[in-house]
Design an enzyme around this catalytic site. Structure first.
Site, mmCIF file in Angstrom:
data_model
loop_
_atom_site.group_PDB
_atom_site.id
_atom_site.type_symbol
_atom_site.label_atom_id
_atom_site.label_comp_id
_atom_site.label_asym_id
_atom_site.label_seq_id
_atom_site.Cartn_x
_atom_site.Cartn_y
_atom_site.Cartn_z
ATOM 1 N N HIS A 69 0.828 -1.209 0.000
ATOM 2 C CA HIS A 69 0.000 0.000 0.000
ATOM 3 C C HIS A 69 0.865 1.263 0.000
ATOM 4 C CE1 HIS A 69 -3.658 2.363 1.018
ATOM 5 N NE2 HIS A 69 -2.783 3.128 1.659
ATOM 6 N N GLU A 70 1.797 1.316 0.932
ATOM 7 C CA GLU A 70 2.625 2.516 1.038
ATOM 8 C C GLU A 70 3.580 2.646 -0.148
ATOM 9 O OE1 GLU A 70 1.861 4.719 3.061
ATOM 10 O OE2 GLU A 70 0.535 3.510 4.327
ATOM 11 N N HIS A 111 1.907 4.612 -2.916
ATOM 12 C CA HIS A 111 2.049 6.067 -2.732
ATOM 13 C C HIS A 111 3.460 6.519 -3.105
ATOM 14 C CE1 HIS A 111 -1.833 6.377 -0.853
ATOM 15 N NE2 HIS A 111 -1.493 5.695 0.226
#
Length: 478
Positions: A23-24, A27
């Site tokens: 997820h990170e 980003h």
């Protein structure tokens, strides 16, 4: 118990570690592609266990609590650049808040999208490595006077569709039924009756179906038995009622209160419906005193042992009183024991595996979103919200079942994380995307005071959900 606890904790750390990192990284990767300077990339919360600075100038952090992470970017906390910024003039071209709206939108959306991409990759891997494997949805038994029985379904009927959607294996039947949780009306089973060439529709009526239940058994609640698993005891819980009655591992339940027991599901139902009521049980035991007797149905009369068991009363989270005896079913290779015509297998190559992987990710995403909607409007119970304890238990169980099962769980959890993060709640990625959408419409950033109010509201909502999830976890343990 200690071994199980350690396995659950390790499985939780690995599972959440993978999901948070992906997820990170979503980003992080898009931010770097957009020319944004990333100050810190952190996996986990709490005091850092490991910290280092990469050649790109980013500080990388690993912390011990794997319940989240974050990517800190230059200018991210400054809000509206028109209201002033702490970012030096010569670095503003690398600041998040000075980037065009579409780039900020892409950076924020990349986290949840990375989770969906992970699910697609995992489902693709499962398809290529294992293929689609399941059991033909032929009904083994139907409880009399149950909704399925009243609709006309009988043992031997093969379910080929639910509400018009084709079902080739039992897993697909279950997923289609889960789409109707909390609803009222008719669930249309299309089935081919045993010994007949044509299919017919069997409307099964439901009313607020399983809306208050936290133990979801869609087929069982309709009275449908998928498989007849032999009623053979494996584990005996120390101090439980089964041990107290003299039951041993390997015992096969023959009858209870004069009623023949043919399957594990039948036995479980009899125990659950008899809290604190004595049950006269006959078991077939492989070893025992040799006596003269006849052989009937493959069982030696002299090996039968009569027991009296009083199931201990327990209460489910829904307030239902059930009986428990502290015994588990013997491991049974159901798939391997089935005749070839009952097995359904589809093999995929790396190309043909792509479309079904994407379709499954889409279907699971829609299901998670629909379930959230039904919880909000009260169609299904919020007791179905799971916290870290339940996730740890399921992660440990699936890991013990094998890589294929664990990967499937990982994909579903990744989808859930992606969907939840896209909800329009401030604090979550979806809340930021909502602000950017409003900004695109009104052509100016949302005022900071409204963003601050939204942040407080979002923290309240997320905090409440976390407290509820932990409460549900603890309730299930108790």
């Amino acid at each position: 118990m200690l071994q199980t606890l350690v396995l659950n904790i390790l499985a939780l750390i690995v599972t959440l570690g993978i999901l948070v990192t992906i997820h990170e990284f979503g980003h992080f990767w898009v931010a770097r592609r957009c020319g944004v300077k990333v100050l810190r990339f952190s996996i986990g919360f709490g005091k850092a266990v490991k910290t280092w600075v990469g050649k790109d100038g980013t500080e990388y952090v690993i912390a011990p609590i794997p319940l989240g992470g974050y990517v800190k970017m230059l200018g991210q906390e400054d809000g509206n650049p028109d209201a002033g910024s702490s970012v030096p003039e010569d670095q503003r071209h690398m600041a998040f808040n000075f980037k065009p709206l579409w780039q900020r939108f892409a950076i924020v959306a990349a986290g949840p999208l990375a989770n969906f991409l992970l699910a697609i990759v995992v489902f693709w891997t499962i398809n290529v490595a294992y293929g689609l494997k399941g059991v033909a949805p032929v009904i083994a038994n139907v409880a009399e006077d149950s909704p399925a029985w009243q609709a006309g379904l009988r043992p031997g009927d093969e379910v080929i569709a639910i509400d018009g959607a084709a079902t080739d294996i039992w897993q697909q039947v279950t997923m289609k039924l889960l789409d109707r949780l909390g609803e009222s009306g008719e669930i249309v089973f299309t089935a081919i009756p045993a010994g007949q060439p044509e299919a017919y529709d069997f409307p099964v009526r439901v009313q607020s179906w399983l809306s208050a239940s936290s133990e979801l058994d869609p087929l069982g609640s309709l009275g449908i038995v998928q498989f007849e698993i032999p009623p053979v005891i494996d584990t005996i819980v120390a101090g439980g009622r089964a041990e107290a009655a003299g039951m041993l591992s390997g015992d096969r339940i023959v009858e209870a209160d004069g009623v023949p027991v043919r399957s594990w599901s039948q036995w479980v139902q009899m125990v659950r419906s008899s809290p604190e009521l004595p049950m006269n049980v006959v078991v077939q035991r492989e070893s025992g005193p040799v006596e003269s007797g006849s052989v009937e149905s493959g069982l030696v009369e002299s090996a039968r042992v009569e027991l009296t068991i009083v199931p201990q009363q327990s209460e489910t989270p829904d307030g239902m009183r059930i009986g428990l005896i502290g015994a588990g079913v013997q491991t049974y290779d159901l798939y391997g024991s089935l005749p070839p015509e009952m097995r359904r297998e589809v093999a995929y190559n790396p190309l043909t595996a792509i479309v079904p992987a994407m379709q499954e990710t889409w279907d699971k995403s829609v299901f998670v979103l629909d379930s959230i909607k039904k919880m909000v409007i009260g169609l299904i119970s919020v007791k179905n919200i799971n916290g870290p304890i339940t996730i740890a238990q399921v992660a440990g169980e699936t890991a013990s079942y094998g890589l294929e099962v664990y990967l499937g769980f990982l994909a579903i959890l990744s989808i859930s994380l992606g969907v939840l993060n896209l909800l329009p709640i401030p604090v979550l990625d979806g809340g930021h995307l909502l602000y950017y959408t409003i900004e695109a419409i009104i052509r100016r950033p949302v005022p900071e005071r409204f963003q601050a109010m939204g942040m407080q509201l979002g923290l309240l909502v997320i905090g409440g959900i976390m407290i509820l999830a932990v409460y549900n976890d603890v309730s299930r343990l108790l």
